[in-house]
Design a protein around this motif. Structure first.
Motif, short mmCIF file in Angstrom:
data_model
loop_
_atom_site.label_atom_id
_atom_site.label_comp_id
_atom_site.label_asym_id
_atom_site.label_seq_id
_atom_site.Cartn_x
_atom_site.Cartn_y
_atom_site.Cartn_z
N UNK A 81 32.33 82.35 38.37
CA UNK A 81 31.83 82.46 37.00
C UNK A 81 31.82 81.09 36.31
N UNK A 82 32.85 80.28 36.53
CA UNK A 82 32.89 78.97 35.89
C UNK A 82 31.73 78.09 36.31
N UNK A 83 31.26 78.27 37.52
CA UNK A 83 30.08 77.52 37.96
C UNK A 83 28.80 78.15 37.43
N UNK A 84 28.68 79.47 37.60
CA UNK A 84 27.40 80.12 37.28
C UNK A 84 27.09 80.16 35.80
N UNK A 132 19.29 73.28 37.33
CA UNK A 132 20.48 72.70 37.97
C UNK A 132 21.23 73.66 38.90
N UNK A 133 20.75 74.86 39.06
CA UNK A 133 21.48 75.82 39.90
C UNK A 133 21.40 75.41 41.37
N UNK A 134 22.45 75.74 42.13
CA UNK A 134 22.44 75.38 43.56
C UNK A 134 21.45 76.26 44.33
N UNK A 135 21.13 75.82 45.52
CA UNK A 135 20.19 76.58 46.35
C UNK A 135 20.73 77.95 46.71
N UNK A 136 22.03 78.08 46.86
CA UNK A 136 22.62 79.36 47.26
C UNK A 136 23.08 80.20 46.05
N UNK A 137 22.49 79.98 44.90
CA UNK A 137 22.93 80.68 43.69
C UNK A 137 22.84 82.19 43.81
N UNK A 185 24.02 83.81 33.11
CA UNK A 185 24.74 82.63 32.64
C UNK A 185 25.27 82.85 31.22
N UNK A 186 24.43 83.41 30.37
CA UNK A 186 24.85 83.70 28.99
C UNK A 186 25.97 84.74 28.99
N UNK A 224 31.34 86.82 28.09
CA UNK A 224 32.40 87.66 28.62
C UNK A 224 33.53 86.82 29.23
N UNK A 225 33.20 85.64 29.72
CA UNK A 225 34.23 84.75 30.24
C UNK A 225 35.22 84.30 29.18
#
Length: 148
Positions: A103-106, A113-118, A44-45, A50-51
């Protein structure tokens, strides 16, 4: 002047390729081996850092390649530079359509708060990234060949 542009462009694209290869084959495997939530927090960082940097680097590299192609239009190797530019355009399109949405989500995920399918989304980003790395390696190789 053209010689300087060729060298600067090749170095800038080469460094970008090096960073992306490092992400694919060094950083992400290290983060994936970290215990518990550390790897996901690290990704995430990295996604935030890098994003912010890579869009400028990709577009800047493409602009340098375009300048080289225009300035060297009647020189040997320009066809290779144009193909390299086309591959860089492909890498930008791939980024915008495939990698940036993930990337915008992760980059906002935390263990809470991460989704189950992360993990699947992370693997999907990695697969797309491997293809993008191959594309930009191809572009870099063509630029080096154009120098010869």
């Amino acid at each position: 002047m053209l010689d300087a542009l060729e060298v600067v462009t090749t170095v800038v694209v080469g460094l970008m390729v090096g960073v992306e290869v490092s992400v694919a084959f060094v950083i992400n495997p290290i983060l994936g081996a970290l215990p518990e939530d550390s790897g996901q927090l690290g990704r995430s960082r990295g996604g935030r850092m890098l994003g912010a940097v890579m869009p400028v680097w990709y577009i800047g590299s493409l602009a340098l390649v375009a300048a080289w192609a225009v300035a060297g239009w009647h020189h040997d190797g320009t066809g290779l530079v144009v193909i390299a530019g086309t591959l860089l355009i492909l890498s930008v399109v791939m980024s915008l359509l495939l990698l940036v949405p993930i990337n915008n989500q992760s980059k906002t995920w935390t263990p809470e708060n991460r989704p189950e399918d992360w993990k699947e989304q992370t693997r999907r980003w990695d697969r797309f990234h491997y293809v993008r790395v191959a594309v930009i390696i191809g572009a870099f190789t063509l630029l080096v060949a154009a120098l010869a």
